[in-house]
Scaffold this active site. Structure first.
Site, PDB file in Angstrom:
ATOM      1  N   TRP A 169       0.797  -1.187  -0.467  1.00  0.00           N
ATOM      2  CA  TRP A 169      -0.089  -0.543  -0.202  1.00  0.00           C
ATOM      3  C   TRP A 169       1.108   1.572  -0.456  1.00  0.00           C
ATOM      4  O   TRP A 169       0.338   2.886  -0.321  1.00  0.00           O
ATOM      5  CB  TRP A 169      -1.204   0.016   1.060  1.00  0.00           C
ATOM      6  CG  TRP A 169      -0.222  -0.187   2.670  1.00  0.00           C
ATOM      7  CD1 TRP A 169      -0.087  -0.946   3.089  1.00  0.00           C
ATOM      8  CD2 TRP A 169       0.668   0.209   3.234  1.00  0.00           C
ATOM      9  NE1 TRP A 169       0.454  -1.473   3.785  1.00  0.00           N
ATOM     10  CE2 TRP A 169       1.365  -0.179   4.067  1.00  0.00           C
ATOM     11  CE3 TRP A 169       0.396   1.272   3.821  1.00  0.00           C
ATOM     12  CZ2 TRP A 169       1.856  -0.382   5.716  1.00  0.00           C
ATOM     13  CZ3 TRP A 169       1.781   2.168   4.229  1.00  0.00           C
ATOM     14  CH2 TRP A 169       2.122   1.871   5.440  1.00  0.00           C
ATOM     15  N   ASN A 170       2.417   0.854   0.206  1.00  0.00           N
ATOM     16  CA  ASN A 170       2.815   2.574   0.215  1.00  0.00           C
ATOM     17  C   ASN A 170       3.478   2.845  -0.652  1.00  0.00           C
ATOM     18  O   ASN A 170       3.826   1.726  -1.821  1.00  0.00           O
ATOM     19  CB  ASN A 170       4.148   2.185   1.229  1.00  0.00           C
ATOM     20  CG  ASN A 170       4.757   1.770   1.675  1.00  0.00           C
ATOM     21  OD1 ASN A 170       4.850   0.093   0.758  1.00  0.00           O
ATOM     22  ND2 ASN A 170       6.259   1.855   1.887  1.00  0.00           N
ATOM     23  N   LYS A 218      -1.413  -6.778  -9.381  1.00  0.00           N
ATOM     24  CA  LYS A 218      -2.484  -6.339  -8.029  1.00  0.00           C
ATOM     25  C   LYS A 218      -2.042  -5.131  -7.020  1.00  0.00           C
ATOM     26  O   LYS A 218      -1.455  -5.352  -7.167  1.00  0.00           O
ATOM     27  CB  LYS A 218      -2.195  -7.875  -7.037  1.00  0.00           C
ATOM     28  CG  LYS A 218      -2.409  -8.258  -6.196  1.00  0.00           C
ATOM     29  CD  LYS A 218      -2.389  -8.898  -5.191  1.00  0.00           C
ATOM     30  CE  LYS A 218      -3.299  -9.476  -4.217  1.00  0.00           C
ATOM     31  NZ  LYS A 218      -3.266  -7.781  -3.424  1.00  0.00           N
ATOM     32  N   GLY A 269       6.901  -6.364  -0.681  1.00  0.00           N
ATOM     33  CA  GLY A 269       5.433  -6.566   0.326  1.00  0.00           C
ATOM     34  C   GLY A 269       6.475  -7.271   1.006  1.00  0.00           C
ATOM     35  O   GLY A 269       7.837  -6.882   0.989  1.00  0.00           O
ATOM     36  N   GLY A 270       6.378  -8.219   2.432  1.00  0.00           N
ATOM     37  CA  GLY A 270       6.972  -8.133   4.026  1.00  0.00           C
ATOM     38  C   GLY A 270       7.907  -9.760   3.060  1.00  0.00           C
ATOM     39  O   GLY A 270       7.110 -10.187   2.517  1.00  0.00           O
ATOM     40  N   GLU A 298      11.407  -7.478  -3.624  1.00  0.00           N
ATOM     41  CA  GLU A 298      11.398  -6.169  -2.462  1.00  0.00           C
ATOM     42  C   GLU A 298      10.705  -6.222  -1.261  1.00  0.00           C
ATOM     43  O   GLU A 298       9.578  -6.101  -1.428  1.00  0.00           O
ATOM     44  CB  GLU A 298      11.129  -4.529  -3.948  1.00  0.00           C
ATOM     45  CG  GLU A 298      11.394  -5.090  -4.575  1.00  0.00           C
ATOM     46  CD  GLU A 298      13.100  -4.357  -5.273  1.00  0.00           C
ATOM     47  OE1 GLU A 298      13.946  -4.013  -3.629  1.00  0.00           O
ATOM     48  OE2 GLU A 298      13.955  -4.459  -5.998  1.00  0.00           O
ATOM     49  N   LEU A 299      11.840  -6.228  -1.001  1.00  0.00           N
ATOM     50  CA  LEU A 299      11.066  -6.379   0.863  1.00  0.00           C
ATOM     51  C   LEU A 299      11.254  -5.373   1.353  1.00  0.00           C
ATOM     52  O   LEU A 299      11.471  -4.560   1.431  1.00  0.00           O
ATOM     53  CB  LEU A 299      11.508  -8.232   0.764  1.00  0.00           C
ATOM     54  CG  LEU A 299      11.503  -9.258  -0.117  1.00  0.00           C
ATOM     55  CD1 LEU A 299      11.746 -10.345   0.757  1.00  0.00           C
ATOM     56  CD2 LEU A 299      10.055  -9.423  -0.597  1.00  0.00           C
ATOM     57  N   CYS A 359      10.560   1.603   3.035  1.00  0.00           N
ATOM     58  CA  CYS A 359      11.025  -0.264   3.189  1.00  0.00           C
ATOM     59  C   CYS A 359      12.016   0.488   3.610  1.00  0.00           C
ATOM     60  O   CYS A 359      13.197  -0.382   3.880  1.00  0.00           O
ATOM     61  CB  CYS A 359      10.711  -1.152   2.002  1.00  0.00           C
ATOM     62  SG  CYS A 359      11.193  -0.025   0.062  1.00  0.00           S
ATOM     63  N   GLU A 404      11.719  -4.956  12.059  1.00  0.00           N
ATOM     64  CA  GLU A 404      11.235  -3.761  11.034  1.00  0.00           C
ATOM     65  C   GLU A 404      10.154  -3.254  11.734  1.00  0.00           C
ATOM     66  O   GLU A 404       9.371  -3.939  11.785  1.00  0.00           O
ATOM     67  CB  GLU A 404      10.789  -4.155   9.767  1.00  0.00           C
ATOM     68  CG  GLU A 404      10.270  -2.944   8.349  1.00  0.00           C
ATOM     69  CD  GLU A 404       9.842  -3.766   7.478  1.00  0.00           C
ATOM     70  OE1 GLU A 404       9.158  -4.186   7.316  1.00  0.00           O
ATOM     71  OE2 GLU A 404      10.582  -2.727   5.797  1.00  0.00           O
TER      72      GLU A 404
HETATM   73  P1  NAD Z   1       2.601  -7.430   2.427  1.00  0.00           P
HETATM   74  O1  NAD Z   1       3.795  -8.337   2.027  1.00  0.00           O
HETATM   75  O2  NAD Z   1       1.469  -8.195   2.954  1.00  0.00           O
HETATM   76  O3  NAD Z   1       1.602  -7.448   0.531  1.00  0.00           O
HETATM   77  C1  NAD Z   1       2.192  -6.850  -0.335  1.00  0.00           C
HETATM   78  C2  NAD Z   1       1.063  -7.707  -1.307  1.00  0.00           C
HETATM   79  O4  NAD Z   1       1.206  -8.825  -1.832  1.00  0.00           O
HETATM   80  C3  NAD Z   1       0.054  -7.108  -1.035  1.00  0.00           C
HETATM   81  O5  NAD Z   1      -0.600  -6.769  -2.358  1.00  0.00           O
HETATM   82  C4  NAD Z   1      -0.366  -7.932  -0.978  1.00  0.00           C
HETATM   83  O6  NAD Z   1      -2.421  -8.462  -1.050  1.00  0.00           O
HETATM   84  C5  NAD Z   1      -0.433  -9.735  -1.454  1.00  0.00           C
HETATM   85  N1  NAD Z   1      -0.377 -10.800  -0.894  1.00  0.00           N
HETATM   86  C6  NAD Z   1      -0.462 -11.282   0.166  1.00  0.00           C
HETATM   87  N2  NAD Z   1      -0.227 -13.193   0.398  1.00  0.00           N
HETATM   88  C7  NAD Z   1      -0.158 -12.789  -0.832  1.00  0.00           C
HETATM   89  C8  NAD Z   1       0.131 -13.913  -1.045  1.00  0.00           C
HETATM   90  N3  NAD Z   1       0.065 -15.507  -0.209  1.00  0.00           N
HETATM   91  N4  NAD Z   1       0.415 -14.771  -2.730  1.00  0.00           N
HETATM   92  C9  NAD Z   1       0.978 -13.077  -2.878  1.00  0.00           C
HETATM   93  N5  NAD Z   1       0.178 -11.972  -3.035  1.00  0.00           N
HETATM   94  C10 NAD Z   1       0.009 -12.008  -1.633  1.00  0.00           C
HETATM   95  O7  NAD Z   1       2.716  -6.245   2.156  1.00  0.00           O
HETATM   96  P2  NAD Z   1       2.500  -4.476   3.309  1.00  0.00           P
HETATM   97  O8  NAD Z   1       2.368  -5.162   4.575  1.00  0.00           O
HETATM   98  O9  NAD Z   1       1.194  -4.225   2.120  1.00  0.00           O
HETATM   99  O10 NAD Z   1       2.985  -3.666   3.079  1.00  0.00           O
HETATM  100  C11 NAD Z   1       4.601  -3.958   3.828  1.00  0.00           C
HETATM  101  C12 NAD Z   1       5.986  -4.799   3.878  1.00  0.00           C
HETATM  102  O11 NAD Z   1       5.745  -4.193   2.014  1.00  0.00           O
HETATM  103  C13 NAD Z   1       7.379  -4.255   4.267  1.00  0.00           C
HETATM  104  O12 NAD Z   1       7.597  -4.512   5.065  1.00  0.00           O
HETATM  105  C14 NAD Z   1       7.718  -2.839   3.439  1.00  0.00           C
HETATM  106  O13 NAD Z   1       9.042  -3.107   3.691  1.00  0.00           O
HETATM  107  C15 NAD Z   1       7.013  -4.389   1.953  1.00  0.00           C
HETATM  108  N6  NAD Z   1       8.093  -3.009   1.239  1.00  0.00           N
HETATM  109  C16 NAD Z   1       8.990  -2.811   0.243  1.00  0.00           C
HETATM  110  C17 NAD Z   1       9.109  -2.189  -0.433  1.00  0.00           C
HETATM  111  C18 NAD Z   1      10.686  -2.298  -1.352  1.00  0.00           C
HETATM  112  O14 NAD Z   1      10.838  -2.177  -2.060  1.00  0.00           O
HETATM  113  N7  NAD Z   1      11.557  -3.389  -1.267  1.00  0.00           N
HETATM  114  C19 NAD Z   1       8.622  -1.446  -1.279  1.00  0.00           C
HETATM  115  C20 NAD Z   1       7.402  -0.594  -0.030  1.00  0.00           C
HETATM  116  C21 NAD Z   1       7.499  -1.702   0.545  1.00  0.00           C
END
Ligand code: NAD
Length: 494
Positions: free
Chosen positions: A154-155, A178, A231-232, A253-254, A287, A386
């Site tokens: 979301w960010n 997505k 994502g995470g 990208e985590l 992130c 984090e």
């Molecule tokens: P998240 O991992 O919960 O969700 C990310 C995306 O993955 C969402 O669209 C979610 O619906 C989807 N998702 C969830 N379960 C899934 C599955 N089983 N299969 C496929 N997709 C699935 O992350 P969040 O809480 O929305 O975002 C925060 C995290 O993102 C933090 O850890 C942050 O550091 C990371 N982040 C990393 C970067 C980077 O560039 N390194 C940039 C921004 C955010």
């Protein structure tokens, strides 16, 4: 009461509800109230989107479009983004609580990312090989990979989407994007811009819904050839496991727990600004947050005092107000997480130097004060985990070797900041710190030309920069027999 807005998904060039009509709510983090509804995609919706993307690559205008023409479409998209940046910024700010002063500037910059990839579209080249066989002419051509699944949190969604779909489209792929379930509206607005720019049906699809089934089905779909995920780390493990079904190549990208290392000889004002930017910019929901601040003994007291003084003056408020410097956290779960880690950190021996509470006067919304924790050792929870919130953990060091050890004492490795006036030292540190991005005497700078990505638990692969375009194309090797004699012995390798 304000009207609740309704969004649909964008599949195969048309707006669409979920197959079973199910909807999810998006909550405005500044008010805690629902402001829009959007479809909760089922597996069959995801299948429809992937099949549309696959078709678009096989038949129709996209399949035969020249790279130059693809670049022109991307350029049009960039221009539309810049034109409508204010509307998009308002939507993103309402959906996620990110400051309007940041979303306005960032979305205009996202347009530049699309311009960069537009320009790169017709620069992807194959080569001829100086092959070690006289009767052969051998060349390589670069081709698109196939359907790309792009998944974002979301960010900074538009930025994170741009670094995926920009190179994917430039290289001739089709995309299923997505959006996050915590604020999908900006990407649905982006889908409209893609349609207005003239991308053929099926080339860009945007689906919305929960991680499971929407993201889970997308990442294991047999027609998906590449996955770009932000994502995470816990979600990333699901994604990698799912990719064992389709053998898609994966970029991850985590998260991060990035260090900012401050030496005694630094420009203190610059370091304080870097620390504030790295921890309280975007309310710490970044992130690349530089949330482990490692400060040399000689300036420890001065730097922490000045950061605390500046943090105390941060204007917390309505993210739609251009004067606001810190808005709310994006979700209630985020706020709960920040409070829980803070409580464990204090119980583990950290001392509070500022903040630590929900600010007064904000009965609604998920606000939290900029918070400074003095940590006696690196195993304090806030210095390890984090938080994705405005909490800074300060650690003290004596020697350069200590600084390197502390900086690398993490499972993550996304970014690092180094503040010193000693150029040679900054380069020594740069070489020794294990992180994908190093900022020297600055922090939180990005560019379409600069590769972005991490080491270790922060992920694998790079986004942005020309090398990211190579990741969205693959090499085909072509052998041509130029000999005058017919092909010989079928049982001997040539
Ligand atoms: P998240 O991992 O919960 O969700 C990310 C995306 O993955 C969402 O669209 C979610 O619906 C989807 N998702 C969830 N379960 C899934 C599955 N089983 N299969 C496929 N997709 C699935 O992350 P969040 O809480 O929305 O975002 C925060 C995290 O993102 C933090 O850890 C942050 O550091 C990371 N982040 C990393 C970067 C980077 O560039 N390194 C940039 C921004 C955010």
């Amino acid at each position: 009461m304000a009207e609740i807005r309704s969004y649909q998904m964008f599949i195969d060039g048309a707006w669409s509800e979920a197959a079973d009509g199910a909807l999810l709510d998006s909550i405005n983090p500044a008010t805690g109230k629902v402001w829009c509804r959007f479809p909760a995609a089922t597996s069959s919706d995801v299948d429809r989107a992937v099949e549309a993307a696959h078709r678009a690559m096989a038949v129709g205008p996209w399949a035969t479009m020249t790279a130059t023409a693809r670049g022109k479409l991307l350029r049009r998209l960039a221009d539309l983004l810049a034109e409508r940046a204010d509307r998009l910024a308002e939507v993103e700010t309402t959906d996620t609580g990110k400051l309007i002063r940041e979303t306005r500037a960032q979305i205009r910059y996202v347009a530049d990312y699309f311009h960069y990839f537009a320009g790169a579209a017709d620069k992807l080249e194959g080569s001829t090989l100086p092959i070690d066989k006289n009767d052969m002419f051998v060349m390589t051509v670069r081709e698109p990979i196939g359907v790309v699944a792009a998944i974002v949190p979301w960010n900074s969604q538009l930025m994170l989407a741009a670094v995926k779909i920009g190179p994917a489209l430039a290289a001739g792929n089709a995309v299923v994007l997505k959006a996050s379930e915590h604020g999908p509206a900006p990407l649905l607005e982006l889908a409209q811009l893609c349609a207005d720019a003239g991308f053929p049906a099926g080339v860009v699809n945007v689906v919305t819904g929960l991680g499971d089934p929407c993201g889970a089905r997308l990442t294991q779909h047999p027609l998906v050839a590449r996955i770009a995920f932000t994502g995470g780390p816990a979600t990333a493990r699901h994604v990698v496991r799912n990719s064992a079904e389709n053998f898609a190549t994966v970029t991850l990208e985590l998260g991060g727990k990035s260090p900012i290392v401050v030496f005694d000889d630094c420009d203190i004002e610059s370091a304080v600004n870097g620390i504030v930017a790295g921890n309280f910019g975007a309310s710490g929901q970044s992130c690349v947050a530089g949330s482990r601040v490692i400060i040399q003994s000689g300036v420890f007291d001065e730097v922490t005092a000045r950061v605390a003084e500046r943090a105390g003056r941060i204007r917390i408020g309505d993210p739609q107000d251009a004067a606001t410097e810190m808005g709310p956290l994006a979700t209630k779960a985020q706020l709960d997480h920040v409070e829980a880690v803070l409580a464990r950190s204090l119980a583990g021996g950290a001392t509070l130097m500022g903040g630590g509470n929900r600010p007064q006067g904000f009965a609604q919304g998920w606000y939290f004060e900029p918070t400074i924790l003095l940590c006696p050792h690196p195993d304090i929870a806030s210095a390890r985990e984090e938080l994705f919130g405005p909490v800074l953990s300060a650690l003290r060091f004596e020697t350069e070797a200590d600084a390197v050890r502390l900086a690398n004492d993490t499972a993550y490795g996304l970014a690092a900041g180094i503040f010193t006036r000693d150029g040679a030292r900054s380069l020594r540190m740069m070489r020794q710190i294990r992180a994908g991005i190093i900022w020297i005497n600055t922090y939180r700078a990005v560019s379409p030309m600069a590769p972005f990505g991490g080491y270790g638990q922060s992920g694998a692969g790079r986004e942005a920069g020309f090398e990211s375009l190579l990741d969205y194309s693959r090499t085909k090797t072509v052998w041509i027999n130029t000999g005058s004699a017919p092909m010989g012995d079928p049982f001997a390798m040539r």
